[in-house]
Design a protein around this motif. Sequence first.
Motif, PDB file in Angstrom:
ATOM      1  N   LYS A   1       0.826  -1.211   0.000  1.00 40.74           N
ATOM      2  CA  LYS A   1       0.000   0.000   0.000  1.00 40.74           C
ATOM      3  C   LYS A   1       0.855   1.254   0.000  1.00 40.74           C
ATOM      4  N   LYS A   2       1.927   1.253   0.826  1.00 47.63           N
ATOM      5  CA  LYS A   2       2.780   2.429   0.942  1.00 47.63           C
ATOM      6  C   LYS A   2       3.605   2.684  -0.321  1.00 47.63           C
ATOM      7  N   THR A   3       4.030   1.624  -0.981  1.00 45.63           N
ATOM      8  CA  THR A   3       4.871   1.770  -2.175  1.00 45.63           C
ATOM      9  C   THR A   3       4.058   1.836  -3.466  1.00 45.63           C
ATOM     10  N   GLN A   4       2.766   1.490  -3.379  1.00 48.61           N
ATOM     11  CA  GLN A   4       1.880   1.427  -4.549  1.00 48.61           C
ATOM     12  C   GLN A   4       2.407   0.471  -5.629  1.00 48.61           C
ATOM     13  N   VAL A   5       3.111  -0.557  -5.188  1.00 48.61           N
ATOM     14  CA  VAL A   5       3.692  -1.491  -6.140  1.00 48.61           C
ATOM     15  C   VAL A   5       2.612  -2.273  -6.887  1.00 48.61           C
ATOM     16  N   ASN A   6       1.410  -2.364  -6.294  1.00 51.26           N
ATOM     17  CA  ASN A   6       0.316  -3.106  -6.932  1.00 51.26           C
ATOM     18  C   ASN A   6      -0.706  -2.186  -7.602  1.00 51.26           C
ATOM     19  N   ALA A   7      -0.342  -0.923  -7.818  1.00 47.55           N
ATOM     20  CA  ALA A   7      -1.320   0.062  -8.296  1.00 47.55           C
ATOM     21  C   ALA A   7      -1.971  -0.347  -9.615  1.00 47.55           C
ATOM     22  N   PHE A   8      -1.178  -0.823 -10.572  1.00 44.10           N
ATOM     23  CA  PHE A   8      -1.747  -1.182 -11.872  1.00 44.10           C
ATOM     24  C   PHE A   8      -2.701  -2.370 -11.736  1.00 44.10           C
ATOM     25  N   GLN A   9      -2.287  -3.369 -10.941  1.00 44.82           N
ATOM     26  CA  GLN A   9      -3.157  -4.534 -10.718  1.00 44.82           C
ATOM     27  C   GLN A   9      -4.461  -4.115 -10.042  1.00 44.82           C
ATOM     28  N   GLU A  10      -4.365  -3.237  -9.050  1.00 42.94           N
ATOM     29  CA  GLU A  10      -5.557  -2.777  -8.342  1.00 42.94           C
ATOM     30  C   GLU A  10      -6.478  -2.003  -9.277  1.00 42.94           C
ATOM     31  N   LEU A  11      -5.891  -1.174 -10.134  1.00 43.11           N
ATOM     32  CA  LEU A  11      -6.697  -0.424 -11.098  1.00 43.11           C
ATOM     33  C   LEU A  11      -7.396  -1.360 -12.075  1.00 43.11           C
ATOM     34  N   SER A  12      -6.720  -2.397 -12.516  1.00 40.13           N
ATOM     35  CA  SER A  12      -7.319  -3.377 -13.433  1.00 40.13           C
ATOM     36  C   SER A  12      -8.525  -4.050 -12.793  1.00 40.13           C
ATOM     37  N   ILE A  13      -8.435  -4.332 -11.485  1.00 37.31           N
ATOM     38  CA  ILE A  13      -9.554  -4.946 -10.777  1.00 37.31           C
ATOM     39  C   ILE A  13     -10.714  -3.951 -10.667  1.00 37.31           C
ATOM     40  N   GLU A  14     -10.377  -2.703 -10.325  1.00 35.21           N
ATOM     41  CA  GLU A  14     -11.415  -1.675 -10.191  1.00 35.21           C
ATOM     42  C   GLU A  14     -12.160  -1.443 -11.503  1.00 35.21           C
TER      43      GLU A  14
ATOM     44  N   GLY B   1       3.902  -6.822  -6.218  1.00 39.37           N
ATOM     45  CA  GLY B   1       4.427  -6.868  -7.580  1.00 39.37           C
ATOM     46  C   GLY B   1       4.182  -8.254  -8.152  1.00 39.37           C
ATOM     47  N   PRO B   2       5.218  -8.915  -8.681  1.00 44.19           N
ATOM     48  CA  PRO B   2       5.033 -10.240  -9.276  1.00 44.19           C
ATOM     49  C   PRO B   2       4.990 -11.379  -8.258  1.00 44.19           C
ATOM     50  N   TYR B   3       5.214 -11.060  -6.977  1.00 43.86           N
ATOM     51  CA  TYR B   3       5.320 -12.101  -5.957  1.00 43.86           C
ATOM     52  C   TYR B   3       3.977 -12.354  -5.287  1.00 43.86           C
ATOM     53  N   GLN B   4       3.683 -13.624  -5.061  1.00 43.70           N
ATOM     54  CA  GLN B   4       2.392 -14.037  -4.530  1.00 43.70           C
ATOM     55  C   GLN B   4       2.545 -14.539  -3.095  1.00 43.70           C
ATOM     56  N   PHE B   5       1.725 -14.003  -2.181  1.00 47.82           N
ATOM     57  CA  PHE B   5       1.773 -14.380  -0.771  1.00 47.82           C
ATOM     58  C   PHE B   5       0.423 -14.952  -0.346  1.00 47.82           C
ATOM     59  N   VAL B   6       0.481 -16.061   0.391  1.00 45.43           N
ATOM     60  CA  VAL B   6      -0.727 -16.724   0.871  1.00 45.43           C
ATOM     61  C   VAL B   6      -0.700 -16.732   2.392  1.00 45.43           C
ATOM     62  N   LEU B   7      -1.804 -16.344   2.998  1.00 48.35           N
ATOM     63  CA  LEU B   7      -1.920 -16.360   4.458  1.00 48.35           C
ATOM     64  C   LEU B   7      -1.955 -17.811   4.942  1.00 48.35           C
ATOM     65  N   ASP B   8      -1.054 -18.115   5.886  1.00 52.36           N
ATOM     66  CA  ASP B   8      -0.937 -19.486   6.394  1.00 52.36           C
ATOM     67  C   ASP B   8      -0.588 -19.407   7.878  1.00 52.36           C
ATOM     68  N   ASP B   9      -0.473 -20.571   8.520  1.00 51.74           N
ATOM     69  CA  ASP B   9      -0.121 -20.551   9.941  1.00 51.74           C
ATOM     70  C   ASP B   9       1.390 -20.640  10.169  1.00 51.74           C
TER      71      ASP B   9
END
Length: 430
Positions: free
Chosen positions: A184-197, A212-220
């Motif tokens: 959120k602070k770096t806006q690295v996902n801005a283009f992806q977020e705009l595409s969704i919007e 960016g290109p890296y994918q994170f999954v919430l896990d334990d």
Amino acid sequence: MRTTFIATGDSFITRRLPENGYQGFDELEQLIKGHDVRFANLEMTFHRQEGFPAAASGGTWAMTDPAMLDDMLRYGFNLFNTANNHSGDFGPLGVTATIKHLQERNMVFAGTGATLQEASNACYLEVDGLRVAMIGATSNFDPAAVAGGQGFRMIGRPGLNPLRYKTIYHVDKETFDAVQNLAKKTQVNAFQELSIELGYAAPLPEGLSHFGPYQFVLDDKNFVETKPDPIDEERILNEIREAKRQADVVLFSLHTHEMNGKNFFSIPQFVTTMTHEAIDAGASVVIGHGPHMLRGVEVYNGGVILHSLGNFIFQTETIAAQPYDAFVKMRLSQDTRVGEYMNNRSKNDTVGYPAMPDIWRAFAAGWTLEDGRITEMKLYPIELGMHASRAQRGWPRLSRSMETLEKIRELSAELNTKVEIRDGVGYVTL
């Protein structure tokens, strides 16, 4: 029916083999030629600037004179892999030039081709009473080096047979929140977020975040998951199955530099998945190479996986020339000569490969196949003269090194495989 095989690792050859060999050559040549099927990975392109330097290389732009293919044949090799991170160092023309020089010598190889179909195909070696198939692939490459498929409306593209993979970072809630906050602070996902919007992309599922290109999954817990790309996975496995129909025995050659974290000796999850599937699909042995380090031997479902044999010939420092891009990347003048470039890169042999003992230890694996079953596998330690001068370093010799054998035994034990050491040779318990 009894057939013998021997496999070696990476051959990065940049100097002509002396006319009378070198100290230790005769013993090694005799060992190799004492087997029916004799494998080497060609970690080079072989041509006389018949291609253009690619914008990115596999590390060093790897080109050597085609006459050095004759030197590889002097060792006795008759089966070659050409799919690795240096295959595309001189673009599609470098690929086709290398293929031309291989074919002029009737060398049997797999891993590169004029199209993706050709690069993916098995090659076939006929030995007395046995037909051997081999498929070659690599997981480490610049995207531009990948072969393109032949279509109905457009020709294919020369290149290598790829094994792409997907990386998923599983993280706990604290780390997941930190990733989202940083994005959120770096806006690295801005283009992806705009595409969704705007409705051009689907919203991300709950518990999934991108940076960016890296994918994170919430896990334990925190861990890295890697999976083979399903398209490459299916293409490679289908070719192994077809080769099994057409040959008596199938080999799968896999070049990979990937590791877990900074551990050169570790094996990523996608490699374990792919090599197990290759054995299940009909491969007898998987021949691994690429990290320039030893990795363990794994006995699996009636087959054997040689995760990395290390180097066989390693002469990166005496390469004849490097392109403009190499010097710009290191902020060096275009007047810089290759020897000076190498001194700069290794800080006069104090860092990098020249200073890493494990780079200069390797092994050859020899095995016997009787009636379709592996009955014996021997591991022969090799050393490449770490402490020799640059002009002599990198030629292989049999060593009987207990240190090398103990390392292989330790790494193999982690894969639930036992290696016994007798008289300077390792014996894999099958």
